[in-house]
Design a protein around this motif. Structure first.
Motif, PDB file in Angstrom:
ATOM      1  N   ASP A  15      37.173 186.890 -15.736  1.00  0.00           N
ATOM      2  CA  ASP A  15      37.549 185.474 -15.717  1.00  0.00           C
ATOM      3  C   ASP A  15      39.045 185.263 -15.489  1.00  0.00           C
ATOM      4  O   ASP A  15      39.637 184.324 -16.005  1.00  0.00           O
ATOM      5  N   LEU A  16      39.637 186.150 -14.720  1.00  0.00           N
ATOM      6  CA  LEU A  16      41.050 185.950 -14.388  1.00  0.00           C
ATOM      7  C   LEU A  16      41.211 184.675 -13.563  1.00  0.00           C
ATOM      8  O   LEU A  16      40.331 184.342 -12.761  1.00  0.00           O
ATOM      9  N   PRO A  17      42.318 183.977 -13.729  1.00  0.00           N
ATOM     10  CA  PRO A  17      42.503 182.733 -12.973  1.00  0.00           C
ATOM     11  C   PRO A  17      42.990 182.980 -11.535  1.00  0.00           C
ATOM     12  O   PRO A  17      43.633 182.136 -10.954  1.00  0.00           O
ATOM     13  N   TYR A  18      42.703 184.151 -11.029  1.00  0.00           N
ATOM     14  CA  TYR A  18      43.012 184.472  -9.625  1.00  0.00           C
ATOM     15  C   TYR A  18      41.982 185.505  -9.176  1.00  0.00           C
ATOM     16  O   TYR A  18      41.297 186.119 -10.022  1.00  0.00           O
ATOM     17  N   PRO A  19      41.835 185.726  -7.880  1.00  0.00           N
ATOM     18  CA  PRO A  19      40.813 186.663  -7.406  1.00  0.00           C
ATOM     19  C   PRO A  19      41.000 188.061  -7.995  1.00  0.00           C
ATOM     20  O   PRO A  19      42.130 188.550  -8.100  1.00  0.00           O
ATOM     21  N   ALA A  20      39.885 188.681  -8.358  1.00  0.00           N
ATOM     22  CA  ALA A  20      39.945 189.999  -9.001  1.00  0.00           C
ATOM     23  C   ALA A  20      40.669 191.020  -8.126  1.00  0.00           C
ATOM     24  O   ALA A  20      41.335 191.922  -8.636  1.00  0.00           O
ATOM     25  N   ALA A  21      40.562 190.866  -6.823  1.00  0.00           N
ATOM     26  CA  ALA A  21      41.202 191.822  -5.916  1.00  0.00           C
ATOM     27  C   ALA A  21      42.723 191.767  -6.014  1.00  0.00           C
ATOM     28  O   ALA A  21      43.411 192.698  -5.597  1.00  0.00           O
ATOM     29  N   GLU A  22      43.234 190.679  -6.579  1.00  0.00           N
ATOM     30  CA  GLU A  22      44.694 190.555  -6.714  1.00  0.00           C
ATOM     31  C   GLU A  22      45.214 191.162  -8.010  1.00  0.00           C
ATOM     32  O   GLU A  22      46.413 191.123  -8.274  1.00  0.00           O
ATOM     33  N   ALA A  23      44.323 191.702  -8.828  1.00  0.00           N
ATOM     34  CA  ALA A  23      44.744 192.216 -10.130  1.00  0.00           C
ATOM     35  C   ALA A  23      45.108 193.694 -10.047  1.00  0.00           C
ATOM     36  O   ALA A  23      44.389 194.490  -9.443  1.00  0.00           O
ATOM     37  N   VAL A  24      46.234 194.051 -10.637  1.00  0.00           N
ATOM     38  CA  VAL A  24      46.603 195.451 -10.824  1.00  0.00           C
ATOM     39  C   VAL A  24      46.304 195.755 -12.292  1.00  0.00           C
ATOM     40  O   VAL A  24      46.858 195.127 -13.184  1.00  0.00           O
ATOM     41  N   ALA A  28      46.054 193.267 -17.086  1.00  0.00           N
ATOM     42  CA  ALA A  28      45.915 192.909 -15.667  1.00  0.00           C
ATOM     43  C   ALA A  28      47.132 192.095 -15.260  1.00  0.00           C
ATOM     44  O   ALA A  28      47.466 191.095 -15.898  1.00  0.00           O
ATOM     45  N   MET A  29      47.793 192.556 -14.226  1.00  0.00           N
ATOM     46  CA  MET A  29      48.939 191.829 -13.668  1.00  0.00           C
ATOM     47  C   MET A  29      48.589 191.392 -12.259  1.00  0.00           C
ATOM     48  O   MET A  29      48.009 192.156 -11.488  1.00  0.00           O
ATOM     49  N   ARG A  30      48.955 190.190 -11.948  1.00  0.00           N
ATOM     50  CA  ARG A  30      48.698 189.718 -10.584  1.00  0.00           C
ATOM     51  C   ARG A  30      49.623 190.451  -9.614  1.00  0.00           C
ATOM     52  O   ARG A  30      50.816 190.642  -9.893  1.00  0.00           O
ATOM     53  N   ARG A  31      49.070 190.834  -8.488  1.00  0.00           N
ATOM     54  CA  ARG A  31      49.822 191.647  -7.533  1.00  0.00           C
ATOM     55  C   ARG A  31      51.137 190.979  -7.102  1.00  0.00           C
ATOM     56  O   ARG A  31      52.162 191.641  -6.982  1.00  0.00           O
ATOM     57  N   ILE A  32      51.114 189.675  -6.905  1.00  0.00           N
ATOM     58  CA  ILE A  32      52.348 189.023  -6.444  1.00  0.00           C
ATOM     59  C   ILE A  32      53.432 189.074  -7.525  1.00  0.00           C
ATOM     60  O   ILE A  32      54.617 189.058  -7.207  1.00  0.00           O
ATOM     61  N   VAL A  33      53.013 189.170  -8.777  1.00  0.00           N
ATOM     62  CA  VAL A  33      53.994 189.292  -9.863  1.00  0.00           C
ATOM     63  C   VAL A  33      54.583 190.700  -9.873  1.00  0.00           C
ATOM     64  O   VAL A  33      55.794 190.890  -9.996  1.00  0.00           O
ATOM     65  N   VAL A  34      53.702 191.695  -9.727  1.00  0.00           N
ATOM     66  CA  VAL A  34      54.186 193.079  -9.655  1.00  0.00           C
ATOM     67  C   VAL A  34      55.161 193.223  -8.497  1.00  0.00           C
ATOM     68  O   VAL A  34      56.249 193.791  -8.631  1.00  0.00           O
ATOM     69  N   GLU A  35      54.770 192.700  -7.360  1.00  0.00           N
ATOM     70  CA  GLU A  35      55.602 192.845  -6.155  1.00  0.00           C
ATOM     71  C   GLU A  35      56.961 192.183  -6.336  1.00  0.00           C
ATOM     72  O   GLU A  35      57.957 192.620  -5.755  1.00  0.00           O
ATOM     73  N   ASP A  36      56.987 191.150  -7.134  1.00  0.00           N
ATOM     74  CA  ASP A  36      58.254 190.467  -7.385  1.00  0.00           C
ATOM     75  C   ASP A  36      59.253 191.397  -8.074  1.00  0.00           C
ATOM     76  O   ASP A  36      60.429 191.477  -7.694  1.00  0.00           O
ATOM     77  N   TYR A  37      58.769 192.098  -9.086  1.00  0.00           N
ATOM     78  CA  TYR A  37      59.647 193.039  -9.800  1.00  0.00           C
ATOM     79  C   TYR A  37      59.988 194.241  -8.925  1.00  0.00           C
ATOM     80  O   TYR A  37      61.126 194.733  -8.936  1.00  0.00           O
ATOM     81  N   GLU A  38      59.011 194.688  -8.156  1.00  0.00           N
ATOM     82  CA  GLU A  38      59.278 195.828  -7.272  1.00  0.00           C
ATOM     83  C   GLU A  38      60.310 195.460  -6.211  1.00  0.00           C
ATOM     84  O   GLU A  38      61.139 196.300  -5.829  1.00  0.00           O
ATOM     85  N   ALA A  39      60.275 194.218  -5.784  1.00  0.00           N
ATOM     86  CA  ALA A  39      61.241 193.787  -4.767  1.00  0.00           C
ATOM     87  C   ALA A  39      62.666 193.810  -5.323  1.00  0.00           C
ATOM     88  O   ALA A  39      63.618 194.163  -4.613  1.00  0.00           O
TER      89      ALA A  39
END
Lengths: 173, 253
Positions: free
Chosen positions: B81-90, B105-116
């Motif tokens: 029941d994540l509030p975003y598509p499961a495929a976007e979860a790390v 579970a972290m949303r991929r766009i959030v992870v990518e933000d820190y990685e950037a």
């Protein structure tokens, strides 16, 4: 040694470096973020839709339970699953939960897993964290439920959360 | 254990806004420069870094793992029941005793933000961890003596409460912080509710994280017993109050 938990999008092979640098990213201590976003509370239309959805889920669950009973009977073996579906049909579970719900806590979804045990998984929305906690206290002290496991819990001003529990009908376990 | 170097840089308000749904870095130049400055002060060179994201960026879930099931796969299944598509979860997990695990579970766009940020600062990233799990990993190492231990892990915008006994985690709660007046009282009431959910009287109450020391002072003034989750010994290499640094748990685990 730091365990190998990794949320990277591109996981790297593990080395055994002697030194580890931890880069901690956090808000500045004096920049307390104030989250003022308000969860819009459901209006009457949303509430009606929620009730309709819950009724449909109950009807679906009833249909599944009936099918399971029929299948078990056809096989000549009434297993634990069928026994549970007879002793604890979905309306009874809903009623048991309804008695525990404070006024401002709403049951959003309900999943019943009939097996050797009857597992109840639900999502709820509460107007306040205090109301949600009242529900948890009621659930915890209810003789009908035990093995309560808290799931996701998100909160702005309201709380949306999931909870799992085992239903045993109040006879203890 | 001795920490060989410690450096810290402040960010202006709003430069970083922890969120589980949206990108967190509002000002990439400022955050990048702060990270690069810290790295330079520490002389990191080509040492790969572990990035520890703050609390409030991930969904947490305490799982009872079925036998012979991959923990991460099971966690993905349970994060339905994540509030975003499961495929976007790390997704990854912290295994704990009693056949359980804490999944995040972290949303991929959030992870990518820190990685950037790390990449922009010219650093090589090794792992990316989450403060809550890092702290919990360290706190669970001290399981107590059979009594219920309740740990409060404070972040800037969110906090976690974990109740465990004998190292077996029984309740985990994760919520947004409300830092308006009365927070110490609210947190204590929350701790008592969490202990009640764990089904045992509260034995030890421990705190780590942002504002841990002031919370402990407030609780002490009320006559409520609590201690820091950990303390730094003289010469440990931590120039600040260790209890304010929840990520130290990853080093203690």
């Amino acid at each position: 040694m730091i365990p190998a938990r990794d949320f990277s999008t591109r996981r790297r092979p593990r080395g055994r470096a002697g030194d580890v640098a931890a880069l901690v990213v956090a808000c500045a201590l004096l920049s307390a973020a104030v989250y003022t976003a308000l969860l819009a509370w459901a209006d009457a239309r949303h509430a009606r839709a929620s009730v309709d959805a819950a009724r449909k889920e109950i009807a679906d669950a009833n249909a599944r339970a009936t099918a399971l009973q029929a299948a078990a009977a056809a096989e000549g073996a009434v297993g634990a699953r069928a026994v549970w579906s007879v002793e604890a049909p979905p309306p009874r579970i809903v009623q048991a939960l309804a008695e525990l719900l404070p006024r401002d806590v709403r049951l959003e979804t309900l999943n019943l897993r009939y097996g050797a045990q009857l597992e109840v998984e639900m999502t709820l929305t509460a107007r306040t964290a205090a109301e949600y906690d009242l529900f948890l206290q009621a659930l915890e002290s209810s003789p009908a439920f035990d093995r309560i496991i808290l799931g996701n819990e998100s909160r702005t001003d309201a709380v949306r959360a999931s909870v799992r529990a085992r239903y045993h009908g109040g006879e203890g376990s | 254990m001795r920490i060989r170097g410690f450096s810290r840089a402040s960010l202006s308000p709003g430069a970083l806004q922890p969120s589980a749904l949206e990108p967190n870095v509002a000002s990439l130049p400022e955050v990048r420069d702060a990270v690069a400055r810290v790295a330079a002060e520490l002389g990191l060179g080509r040492t790969a870094v572990t990035v520890v994201a703050p609390q409030g960026v991930a969904r947490l879930l305490l799982l009872e793992l079925p036998a012979d099931v991959d923990a991460v796969e099971f966690a993905r299944y349970r994060f339905a029941d994540l509030p975003y598509p499961a495929a976007e979860a790390v997704v990854d997990v912290l295994p704990v005793r009693g056949g359980r695990a804490v999944a995040a579970a972290m949303r991929r766009i959030v992870v990518e933000d820190y990685e950037a940020v790390v990449a922009a600062a010219g650093l090589e990233q090794d792992r990316l961890d989450i403060t809550s799990l890092a702290a919990l990993a360290g706190l669970l190492k001290d399981a107590g003596g059979g009594e219920l231990v309740l740990d409060v892990i404070l972040g800037d915008v969110a906090y976690a409460m974990a109740a465990h006994r004998g190292g077996v985690l029984s309740v985990l709660r994760h919520r947004r912080r409300d830092r308006r007046d009365g927070e110490p009282e609210r947190l204590h009431a929350e701790a008592e509710r969490t202990a009640a959910l764990a089904g045992a009287p509260m034995g030890r109450l421990r705190v780590v994280g942002t504002g841990a020391r002031s919370l402990l002072r407030a609780w002490t003034a009320e006559g409520w017993a609590a201690t820091a989750g950990w303390e730094a010994a003289e010469g440990a290499g931590v120039p600040r109050d260790a209890a304010e640094l929840p990520w130290l748990g990853a080093l203690l685990a």
